[in-house]
Scaffold this active site. Structure first.
Site, PDB file in Angstrom:
ATOM      1  N   SER A   1      13.127   2.644   2.556  1.00 24.13           N
ATOM      2  CA  SER A   1      13.717   3.295   3.739  1.00 24.13           C
ATOM      3  C   SER A   1      14.284   2.214   4.664  1.00 24.13           C
ATOM      4  O   SER A   1      14.131   1.015   4.406  1.00 24.13           O
ATOM      5  CB  SER A   1      12.647   4.108   4.474  1.00 24.13           C
ATOM      6  OG  SER A   1      11.684   3.237   5.043  1.00 24.13           O
TER       7      SER A   1
ATOM      8  N   ASP B   1       1.544 -15.461   6.674  1.00 17.24           N
ATOM      9  CA  ASP B   1       1.168 -16.867   6.466  1.00 17.24           C
ATOM     10  C   ASP B   1       1.188 -17.219   4.984  1.00 17.24           C
ATOM     11  O   ASP B   1       1.579 -18.331   4.608  1.00 17.24           O
ATOM     12  CB  ASP B   1      -0.217 -17.145   7.060  1.00 17.24           C
ATOM     13  CG  ASP B   1      -0.179 -17.229   8.593  1.00 17.24           C
ATOM     14  OD1 ASP B   1       0.934 -17.247   9.155  1.00 17.24           O
ATOM     15  OD2 ASP B   1      -1.259 -17.262   9.213  1.00 17.24           O
TER      16      ASP B   1
ATOM     17  N   ARG C   1      13.433   4.348  11.946  1.00 11.93           N
ATOM     18  CA  ARG C   1      12.249   5.229  11.944  1.00 11.93           C
ATOM     19  C   ARG C   1      11.400   4.991  13.198  1.00 11.93           C
ATOM     20  O   ARG C   1      11.913   4.567  14.206  1.00 11.93           O
ATOM     21  CB  ARG C   1      11.475   4.993  10.634  1.00 11.93           C
ATOM     22  CG  ARG C   1      12.330   5.332   9.405  1.00 11.93           C
ATOM     23  CD  ARG C   1      11.581   5.082   8.115  1.00 11.93           C
ATOM     24  NE  ARG C   1      10.387   5.922   8.037  1.00 11.93           N
ATOM     25  CZ  ARG C   1       9.386   5.712   7.184  1.00 11.93           C
ATOM     26  NH1 ARG C   1       9.446   4.693   6.332  1.00 11.93           N
ATOM     27  NH2 ARG C   1       8.333   6.508   7.180  1.00 11.93           N
TER      28      ARG C   1
ATOM     29  N   GLU D   1      12.407  -9.810   1.362  1.00 11.49           N
ATOM     30  CA  GLU D   1      11.664  -8.613   1.801  1.00 11.49           C
ATOM     31  C   GLU D   1      12.530  -7.385   1.531  1.00 11.49           C
ATOM     32  O   GLU D   1      13.727  -7.393   1.836  1.00 11.49           O
ATOM     33  CB  GLU D   1      11.391  -8.745   3.309  1.00 11.49           C
ATOM     34  CG  GLU D   1      10.717  -7.547   3.934  1.00 11.49           C
ATOM     35  CD  GLU D   1      10.643  -7.671   5.470  1.00 11.49           C
ATOM     36  OE1 GLU D   1      10.973  -8.749   6.027  1.00 11.49           O
ATOM     37  OE2 GLU D   1      10.286  -6.667   6.094  1.00 11.49           O
TER      38      GLU D   1
ATOM     39  N   ARG E   1       4.685  11.132  -1.458  1.00 10.06           N
ATOM     40  CA  ARG E   1       5.195  10.759  -0.124  1.00 10.06           C
ATOM     41  C   ARG E   1       6.460  11.557   0.170  1.00 10.06           C
ATOM     42  O   ARG E   1       7.013  12.228  -0.706  1.00 10.06           O
ATOM     43  CB  ARG E   1       5.412   9.237  -0.040  1.00 10.06           C
ATOM     44  CG  ARG E   1       4.082   8.486  -0.147  1.00 10.06           C
ATOM     45  CD  ARG E   1       4.214   7.015   0.101  1.00 10.06           C
ATOM     46  NE  ARG E   1       4.243   6.686   1.531  1.00 10.06           N
ATOM     47  CZ  ARG E   1       4.313   5.444   1.993  1.00 10.06           C
ATOM     48  NH1 ARG E   1       4.355   4.422   1.163  1.00 10.06           N
ATOM     49  NH2 ARG E   1       4.330   5.210   3.293  1.00 10.06           N
TER      50      ARG E   1
ATOM     51  N   HIS F   1       4.348  -4.547   9.146  1.00  8.82           N
ATOM     52  CA  HIS F   1       4.404  -4.406  10.594  1.00  8.82           C
ATOM     53  C   HIS F   1       3.285  -5.136  11.346  1.00  8.82           C
ATOM     54  O   HIS F   1       3.368  -5.284  12.546  1.00  8.82           O
ATOM     55  CB  HIS F   1       4.411  -2.907  10.954  1.00  8.82           C
ATOM     56  CG  HIS F   1       5.406  -2.137  10.118  1.00  8.82           C
ATOM     57  ND1 HIS F   1       6.748  -2.438  10.120  1.00  8.82           N
ATOM     58  CD2 HIS F   1       5.251  -1.120   9.218  1.00  8.82           C
ATOM     59  CE1 HIS F   1       7.380  -1.620   9.276  1.00  8.82           C
ATOM     60  NE2 HIS F   1       6.492  -0.821   8.710  1.00  8.82           N
TER      61      HIS F   1
ATOM     62  N   HIS G   1      12.716  -2.876   1.527  1.00 13.20           N
ATOM     63  CA  HIS G   1      12.155  -1.566   1.887  1.00 13.20           C
ATOM     64  C   HIS G   1      13.013  -0.477   1.273  1.00 13.20           C
ATOM     65  O   HIS G   1      14.250  -0.589   1.252  1.00 13.20           O
ATOM     66  CB  HIS G   1      12.127  -1.390   3.410  1.00 13.20           C
ATOM     67  CG  HIS G   1      11.289  -2.428   4.083  1.00 13.20           C
ATOM     68  ND1 HIS G   1       9.909  -2.361   4.093  1.00 13.20           N
ATOM     69  CD2 HIS G   1      11.627  -3.582   4.701  1.00 13.20           C
ATOM     70  CE1 HIS G   1       9.438  -3.432   4.711  1.00 13.20           C
ATOM     71  NE2 HIS G   1      10.465  -4.192   5.088  1.00 13.20           N
TER      72      HIS G   1
ATOM     73  N   PRO H   1       0.786  -1.232   0.000  1.00 17.12           N
ATOM     74  CA  PRO H   1       0.000   0.000   0.000  1.00 17.12           C
ATOM     75  C   PRO H   1       0.821   1.285   0.000  1.00 17.12           C
ATOM     76  O   PRO H   1       1.854   1.381   0.655  1.00 17.12           O
ATOM     77  CB  PRO H   1      -0.831  -0.093   1.280  1.00 17.12           C
ATOM     78  CG  PRO H   1      -0.223  -1.168   2.095  1.00 17.12           C
ATOM     79  CD  PRO H   1       0.469  -2.101   1.147  1.00 17.12           C
ATOM     80  N   ASN H   2       0.305   2.228  -0.753  1.00 14.50           N
ATOM     81  CA  ASN H   2       0.814   3.609  -0.832  1.00 14.50           C
ATOM     82  C   ASN H   2       2.112   3.754  -1.624  1.00 14.50           C
ATOM     83  O   ASN H   2       2.543   4.877  -1.876  1.00 14.50           O
ATOM     84  CB  ASN H   2       0.989   4.225   0.570  1.00 14.50           C
ATOM     85  CG  ASN H   2      -0.316   4.233   1.340  1.00 14.50           C
ATOM     86  OD1 ASN H   2      -1.321   4.737   0.825  1.00 14.50           O
ATOM     87  ND2 ASN H   2      -0.348   3.654   2.524  1.00 14.50           N
TER      88      ASN H   2
ATOM     89  N   ALA I   1       3.292  -0.858   4.745  1.00  9.82           N
ATOM     90  CA  ALA I   1       2.803  -0.853   6.134  1.00  9.82           C
ATOM     91  C   ALA I   1       2.353  -2.236   6.611  1.00  9.82           C
ATOM     92  O   ALA I   1       2.404  -2.537   7.811  1.00  9.82           O
ATOM     93  CB  ALA I   1       1.677   0.162   6.295  1.00  9.82           C
TER      94      ALA I   1
ATOM     95  N   ASN J   1       7.864  -5.825  -1.111  1.00 10.67           N
ATOM     96  CA  ASN J   1       7.879  -4.689  -0.187  1.00 10.67           C
ATOM     97  C   ASN J   1       6.452  -4.590   0.351  1.00 10.67           C
ATOM     98  O   ASN J   1       5.572  -4.025  -0.304  1.00 10.67           O
ATOM     99  CB  ASN J   1       8.268  -3.399  -0.914  1.00 10.67           C
ATOM    100  CG  ASN J   1       8.335  -2.227   0.064  1.00 10.67           C
ATOM    101  OD1 ASN J   1       7.828  -2.309   1.180  1.00 10.67           O
ATOM    102  ND2 ASN J   1       8.942  -1.126  -0.346  1.00 10.67           N
TER     103      ASN J   1
ATOM    104  N   TYR K   1      11.600   8.589   1.094  1.00  9.09           N
ATOM    105  CA  TYR K   1      11.398   7.621   0.011  1.00  9.09           C
ATOM    106  C   TYR K   1      12.129   7.963  -1.290  1.00  9.09           C
ATOM    107  O   TYR K   1      12.078   7.193  -2.245  1.00  9.09           O
ATOM    108  CB  TYR K   1       9.897   7.438  -0.241  1.00  9.09           C
ATOM    109  CG  TYR K   1       9.203   6.808   0.948  1.00  9.09           C
ATOM    110  CD1 TYR K   1       9.504   5.500   1.327  1.00  9.09           C
ATOM    111  CD2 TYR K   1       8.285   7.518   1.711  1.00  9.09           C
ATOM    112  CE1 TYR K   1       8.904   4.914   2.426  1.00  9.09           C
ATOM    113  CE2 TYR K   1       7.676   6.943   2.819  1.00  9.09           C
ATOM    114  CZ  TYR K   1       7.985   5.641   3.171  1.00  9.09           C
ATOM    115  OH  TYR K   1       7.400   5.065   4.256  1.00  9.09           O
TER     116      TYR K   1
ATOM    117  N   ARG L   1       7.555   0.722  13.284  1.00 11.02           N
ATOM    118  CA  ARG L   1       8.161   0.144  12.070  1.00 11.02           C
ATOM    119  C   ARG L   1       9.310  -0.817  12.390  1.00 11.02           C
ATOM    120  O   ARG L   1       9.896  -1.418  11.500  1.00 11.02           O
ATOM    121  CB  ARG L   1       8.681   1.254  11.154  1.00 11.02           C
ATOM    122  CG  ARG L   1       7.612   2.188  10.639  1.00 11.02           C
ATOM    123  CD  ARG L   1       8.167   3.177   9.635  1.00 11.02           C
ATOM    124  NE  ARG L   1       7.336   4.359   9.565  1.00 11.02           N
ATOM    125  CZ  ARG L   1       6.255   4.490   8.781  1.00 11.02           C
ATOM    126  NH1 ARG L   1       5.893   3.513   7.995  1.00 11.02           N
ATOM    127  NH2 ARG L   1       5.533   5.605   8.796  1.00 11.02           N
TER     128      ARG L   1
HETATM  129  C1  DQA Z   1       8.323   0.902   3.487  1.00 12.98           C
HETATM  130  C2  DQA Z   1       8.484   1.129   4.993  1.00 12.98           C
HETATM  131  C3  DQA Z   1       7.157   0.949   5.708  1.00 12.98           C
HETATM  132  O1  DQA Z   1       7.324   1.185   7.099  1.00 12.98           O
HETATM  133  C4  DQA Z   1       6.139   1.935   5.174  1.00 12.98           C
HETATM  134  O2  DQA Z   1       4.882   1.718   5.778  1.00 12.98           O
HETATM  135  C5  DQA Z   1       6.017   1.937   3.693  1.00 12.98           C
HETATM  136  C6  DQA Z   1       7.224   1.760   2.886  1.00 12.98           C
HETATM  137  C7  DQA Z   1       9.618   1.214   2.708  1.00 12.98           C
HETATM  138  O3  DQA Z   1       9.709   0.795   1.558  1.00 12.98           O
HETATM  139  O4  DQA Z   1      10.497   1.907   3.226  1.00 12.98           O
HETATM  140  O5  DQA Z   1       4.962   2.193   3.135  1.00 12.98           O
HETATM  141  O6  DQA Z   1       8.026  -0.477   3.286  1.00 12.98           O
END
Ligand code: DQA
Length: 144
Positions: free
Chosen positions: A101, A86, A106, A97, A17, A79, A99, A9-10, A76, A73, A22, A110
Site C-alpha cells: 500500500s 539499527d 493512510r 524498503e 487482510r 513505523h 510496501h 508481521p501479518n 507495521a 517490507n 492489500y 503510517r
Molecule cells: C505495509 C504497510 C504497513 O503500514 C502495514 O502495517 C503493513 C503492510 C504495506 O505493505 O503496505 O502491514 O507495510
C-alpha cells in the site's frame, strides 16, 4: 546473485487482510510473483516472512555478514522499530524498503518510517509491483 526478501508481521495473512488496501493475492501467490519477477532479472530470491522482530533482526545480521542485498517490507515495524532500523543500517549491500500500500495515503501513524533513512530508497503503493520495481532498482544499484 542472491537477494534476501524479508516480509514483516501479518503479511502471511494477506488472504484475510483488507483486499481494498492489500489487493487480491494470497501470501503464497505474492511469493510466487516475487520469485518469478526475480528469476526474469536473473536474481535468486530468498523470500522469508516473520511476525517476530528478533527473527527479522537475525536475518538482517545474516545479510550484513554475507554482504547480501535486501528488499524489506517491515510491515507495521516500519513505523516504530528502531531495532530493525539499527540492524538494517548494518547491511552495506543495497537495501530497499517496499510496501504494498502507500502508507503516506493512510492513517497518520503510517506516515513515519524509521527504516527509510537507512534504505537506498522506498517503493510503496503499487501492490505486488512494488517488489518488482524494487528488484529492477536493485539490479541497477548492483551494477554501479
Ligand atoms: C505495509 C504497510 C504497513 O503500514 C502495514 O502495517 C503493513 C503492510 C504495506 O505493505 O503496505 O502491514 O507495510
Amino acid at each position: 546473485m542472491k537477494v534476501l526478501i524479508i516480509n514483516g508481521p501479518n503479511l502471511s495473512r494477506l488472504d484475510i487482510r483488507d483486499s481494498a488496501i492489500y489487493g487480491d493475492l494470497s501470501y503464497p501467490q505474492l511469493v510466487e510473483f516475487i520469485s518469478s519477477a526475480a528469476r526474469e532479472l536473473g536474481l535468486d530470491a530468498d523470500i522469508r516472512q516473520s511476525n517476530e522482530e528478533s527473527e527479522i533482526i537475525g536475518w538482517l545480521h545474516e545479510a550484513a555478514d554475507s554482504n547480501s542485498p535486501v528488499i524489506i517490507n517491515p510491515a507495521a515495524f516500519t513505523h516504530y522499530s528502531y531495532a530493525i532500523r539499527d540492524a538494517a543500517e548494518l547491511v552495506k549491500a543495497p537495501l530497499i524498503e517496499v510496501h504494498l500500500s502507500n502508507p503516506l495515503a493512510r492513517e497518520e501513524f503510517r506516515h513515519t518510517s524509521v527504516i527509510s533513512g537507512v534504505a537506498n530508497g522506498t517503493i510503496g503503493g503499487f501492490g505486488p509491483d512494488s517488489y518488482a520495481l524494487a528488484l529492477r532498482a536493485l539490479v541497477k544499484l548492483l551494477k554501479k
